[in-house]
Every structure is written in C-alpha cells, then in structure tokens.
Design an enzyme around this catalytic site. Sequence first.
Site, mmCIF file in Angstrom:
data_model
loop_
_atom_site.group_PDB
_atom_site.id
_atom_site.type_symbol
_atom_site.label_atom_id
_atom_site.label_comp_id
_atom_site.label_asym_id
_atom_site.label_seq_id
_atom_site.Cartn_x
_atom_site.Cartn_y
_atom_site.Cartn_z
ATOM 1 N N LYS A 17 -45.733 12.989 11.547
ATOM 2 C CA LYS A 17 -45.605 11.656 11.726
ATOM 3 C C LYS A 17 -45.272 11.257 13.061
ATOM 4 O O LYS A 17 -45.489 10.018 13.406
ATOM 5 C CB LYS A 17 -44.508 10.802 10.633
ATOM 6 C CG LYS A 17 -43.486 11.591 10.516
ATOM 7 C CD LYS A 17 -42.740 11.231 9.322
ATOM 8 C CE LYS A 17 -41.559 12.132 8.909
ATOM 9 N NZ LYS A 17 -41.125 12.379 7.568
ATOM 10 N N LYS A 31 -38.510 19.378 20.075
ATOM 11 C CA LYS A 31 -37.990 17.745 20.012
ATOM 12 C C LYS A 31 -37.560 17.420 21.317
ATOM 13 O O LYS A 31 -37.300 16.127 21.670
ATOM 14 C CB LYS A 31 -37.300 17.429 18.993
ATOM 15 C CG LYS A 31 -38.020 17.313 17.633
ATOM 16 C CD LYS A 31 -37.163 16.404 16.560
ATOM 17 C CE LYS A 31 -38.237 16.163 15.300
ATOM 18 N NZ LYS A 31 -37.362 15.394 14.438
ATOM 19 N N LYS A 75 -49.400 21.155 13.735
ATOM 20 C CA LYS A 75 -49.096 20.585 12.177
ATOM 21 C C LYS A 75 -49.196 19.104 12.264
ATOM 22 O O LYS A 75 -48.848 18.597 13.184
ATOM 23 C CB LYS A 75 -47.501 21.149 11.755
ATOM 24 C CG LYS A 75 -46.493 20.321 12.351
ATOM 25 C CD LYS A 75 -45.115 20.387 11.462
ATOM 26 C CE LYS A 75 -44.248 19.642 12.000
ATOM 27 N NZ LYS A 75 -42.689 19.534 11.328
HETATM 28 P P1 TYM Z 1 -39.212 16.597 7.212
HETATM 29 O O1 TYM Z 1 -38.630 15.110 6.695
HETATM 30 O O2 TYM Z 1 -39.849 16.657 8.732
HETATM 31 O O3 TYM Z 1 -40.416 17.018 6.155
HETATM 32 C C1 TYM Z 1 -40.170 17.031 4.741
HETATM 33 C C2 TYM Z 1 -40.939 18.066 4.164
HETATM 34 O O4 TYM Z 1 -42.141 18.107 4.364
HETATM 35 C C3 TYM Z 1 -42.742 19.215 4.813
HETATM 36 N N1 TYM Z 1 -43.772 18.945 5.930
HETATM 37 C C4 TYM Z 1 -44.966 19.665 5.846
HETATM 38 N N2 TYM Z 1 -45.499 20.429 4.897
HETATM 39 C C5 TYM Z 1 -46.687 20.909 5.294
HETATM 40 N N3 TYM Z 1 -47.523 20.420 6.215
HETATM 41 C C6 TYM Z 1 -47.121 19.652 7.092
HETATM 42 N N4 TYM Z 1 -47.913 19.327 8.037
HETATM 43 C C7 TYM Z 1 -45.847 19.193 6.961
HETATM 44 N N5 TYM Z 1 -45.007 18.301 7.703
HETATM 45 C C8 TYM Z 1 -43.838 18.411 6.964
HETATM 46 C C9 TYM Z 1 -41.391 19.813 5.583
HETATM 47 O O5 TYM Z 1 -41.452 21.310 5.600
HETATM 48 C C10 TYM Z 1 -40.478 19.533 4.548
HETATM 49 O O6 TYM Z 1 -40.272 20.117 3.428
HETATM 50 N N6 TYM Z 1 -35.055 18.966 7.931
HETATM 51 C C11 TYM Z 1 -36.118 18.474 6.898
HETATM 52 C C12 TYM Z 1 -35.522 17.613 5.938
HETATM 53 C C13 TYM Z 1 -34.232 18.135 5.425
HETATM 54 C C14 TYM Z 1 -34.014 19.459 4.218
HETATM 55 C C15 TYM Z 1 -32.598 19.390 4.188
HETATM 56 C C16 TYM Z 1 -35.063 20.032 3.798
HETATM 57 C C17 TYM Z 1 -32.914 17.872 5.642
HETATM 58 N N7 TYM Z 1 -32.017 18.379 4.804
HETATM 59 C C18 TYM Z 1 -32.284 20.341 3.449
HETATM 60 C C19 TYM Z 1 -34.603 20.819 2.660
HETATM 61 C C20 TYM Z 1 -33.342 21.176 2.477
HETATM 62 C C21 TYM Z 1 -37.266 17.566 7.756
HETATM 63 O O7 TYM Z 1 -36.996 17.252 8.846
HETATM 64 O O8 TYM Z 1 -38.106 17.724 6.926
#
Ligand code: TYM
Length: 335
Positions: free
Chosen positions: A203, A118, A200
């Site tokens: 978005k 990032k 991966k």
């Molecule tokens: P975020 O918002 O990027 O993604 C949310 C969830 O989607 C999963 N994910 C994917 N899984 C499979 N293939 C993909 N291409 C893919 N892209 C995203 C992510 O692994 C995630 O589970 N930091 C986290 C949000 C967060 C969080 C937390 C998660 C904040 N606090 C506490 C768990 C516990 C994030 O940016 O996810």
Amino acid sequence: MSETTEKKKVILSAIQPSGTITLGNYLGALRNWVKLQDEYNCIFAVADLHAITVRQEPKTFRQNILNAYALLLACGIDTDKSPVFIQSHVPTHAELAWILNCYTQFGELSRMTQFKDKSQKHSDNVNAGLFTYPVLMAADILLYQADMVPVGADQKQHLEIARKIAERFNGIYGTTFKIPEPYIAKVGARVMSLQDPTKKMSKSDENVNSWVAVLDKPDVIMKKFKRAVTDSEAVVRVGEGKDGINNLIGIMSAVTGKTAEEIETEFEGKGYGDFKTAVGEAVIETVKPIQNRFNDLLNNKDYLVEKYRSGAEFALKISSRTLDKAMKKIGFIAR
Ligand code: TYM
C-alpha cells in the site's frame, strides 16, 4: 478466544492501519485468519502503534484505524470467537516492548530488510521506532503466548527475531514466553505488485496501479488488472521470467480455489486480455460482499466501539499475566 477453551492452540496476528488494506493483505493474511477461527483460540489486532513509525495525518489516521477495524470484521472475523482490539488501547504492548528492547541486539535489528527498505524510502525520518519496530511486534506476539502467527511471507524475518528474543529471555530466566511458529499459507503468501511483479504488492507504493485495495470500486479494480504488467509470450502458464503472469495465476488461484494447472487448462488458447479480465472479475466477486458488510459496519459506529472496547478489555487481561510474569522474573517489585 474464550478462556473456557484454553486447550486450543493460540493464534495472534495484526495488521497496520496505514492507508488502505490491499488484496495482498487479504490473501496473505486476513483470509487465513478467518479460516483459522474455529480450530484455534484467535486474537487479532489493529497495530496502530506500529503505523506511527511513518508520519500520519491525525484525522486520516483516526479514520484509517476505524476502517481497518471494520474491515477485519467485514472480512469475516467473528468477535464472539476471536476478540479484535486496537493495539494502543492495551498498554502492556508498549511496556513489554521496552523491556524486550533491552534483550535485543542492535546488530540483529540492523539486519531487518524492512528497516533497510523503509529507512531508504523515508530517509528524512529514520526514527528509532522504525528501528525497534520488530521488538514491538515481538511483544504483540509473546504477550499472548501465541503458538502460531498467520502472516504473509514478508513478515517471516520479524517472526524469526521474535523467536530469538523469546529464546534469549527464556534462556536467562527460565520458560516465560511460548516460542511462536509462523503460519504462512501456500497460496497468496506473496501477492506481487501489478506494475513491478518482482516487488510485493504494498500500500505504500506510490504507483496506485500497482496495488488493489479491498475497498476499491469494481471499475477501478478492473482497470488495474487490465493494466497489469505481463510478458510477450501470450500463453497463460506458470513459468520462469513470467513474474506478472505467475502473480495473476496466483491471485486467480487464491480467489477461486482452482489450482494453477486448472487455470492453465481453462485459459488454453486464450490471450492475456481475456485472462486479465477474468482475474479482475473473480477479484471483484470476492471483495463485493466484504465491501457491503464494511459499509454497514461503518454506519454502526456504536457497535464498533463496543467491540473494540471489549476486545481491549480481554486483551489486557490476558497480556497482563505475561507482562507480570516477565517483570517478576527480571526482579521488578510487583505493583
Ligand atoms: P502489514 O500491515 O504490512 O500487513 C498485514 C498482513 O498482510 C500481509 N501482507 C501480504 N501478504 C501477501 N502478499 C502481500 N503483498 C502482502 N502485503 C502484506 C503481511 O505479511 C501481514 O501478515 N508488522 C506487521 C503487523 C503486525 C503483526 C504483529 C503481525 C504488528 N504486530 C504481530 C503479526 C503479529 C505488518 O506491518 O503487517
């Protein structure tokens, strides 16, 4: 997550409301959250504080937060079983994050691959929040004494640092935080970009054809799958160097419940064109009911407000216990 069923294990997870929610988010995370609701005490969040590590346009951001909230419910999260809250509505998260910052090493945060990625992508805004982001995520998890955190494979490193921070704190002050386990499902844990299947699906990818949003219209979804990058072998089978097809088989398997072998047999002798159309159709079928429920929910804003307020109230109650415990151990005077 009712307090009367406290013996069940606790699950916490969250999603950022940064733009649209992708098929990767759905297959890697949300879908599993829905499945886990009966067996565990679940609590879920829209991680809006995390999203401001990247600049957000206020009006769009506000709408994205509400959309993400509605989408969680539309995907099948039942707030009677699993409270859903908006992170910024629960002040304990920012408070514990500050405290945990003081128990996290600079070197540990420097090794986070998401920070490296990032900070390259947003080189004009490498802010401290981007750097300490995993500490806020650790606070999200540790505040609820979560046993398990269902996430996609990309969040594994953040889970590891959350465990490390908790272990360090417990080592100094005695058991304060539960050490959380990642829950990464076998199918759908890493949905790849449709344009560059070595990366991966994300978005934040500028190429809109690389990701499918859960709220994309059917014709858009079909177009994106038809354009998906494959290989020149023209055989629908899992194989080395066939990242594009492997990804499409993975998606097909995740949305239909069929195994990769079953999919290979079904498409024996058929070309990639037929296969891509079939994957597109299966995905459209999966998201259609979600989109219908999402539209109904957005038309009922009062319902959403009621749900996010009660979610925040519940979250504050539970998380305050942990915050108070941690602060007492450090030596702060009780409020
Ligand atoms: P975020 O918002 O990027 O993604 C949310 C969830 O989607 C999963 N994910 C994917 N899984 C499979 N293939 C993909 N291409 C893919 N892209 C995203 C992510 O692994 C995630 O589970 N930091 C986290 C949000 C967060 C969080 C937390 C998660 C904040 N606090 C506490 C768990 C516990 C994030 O940016 O996810």
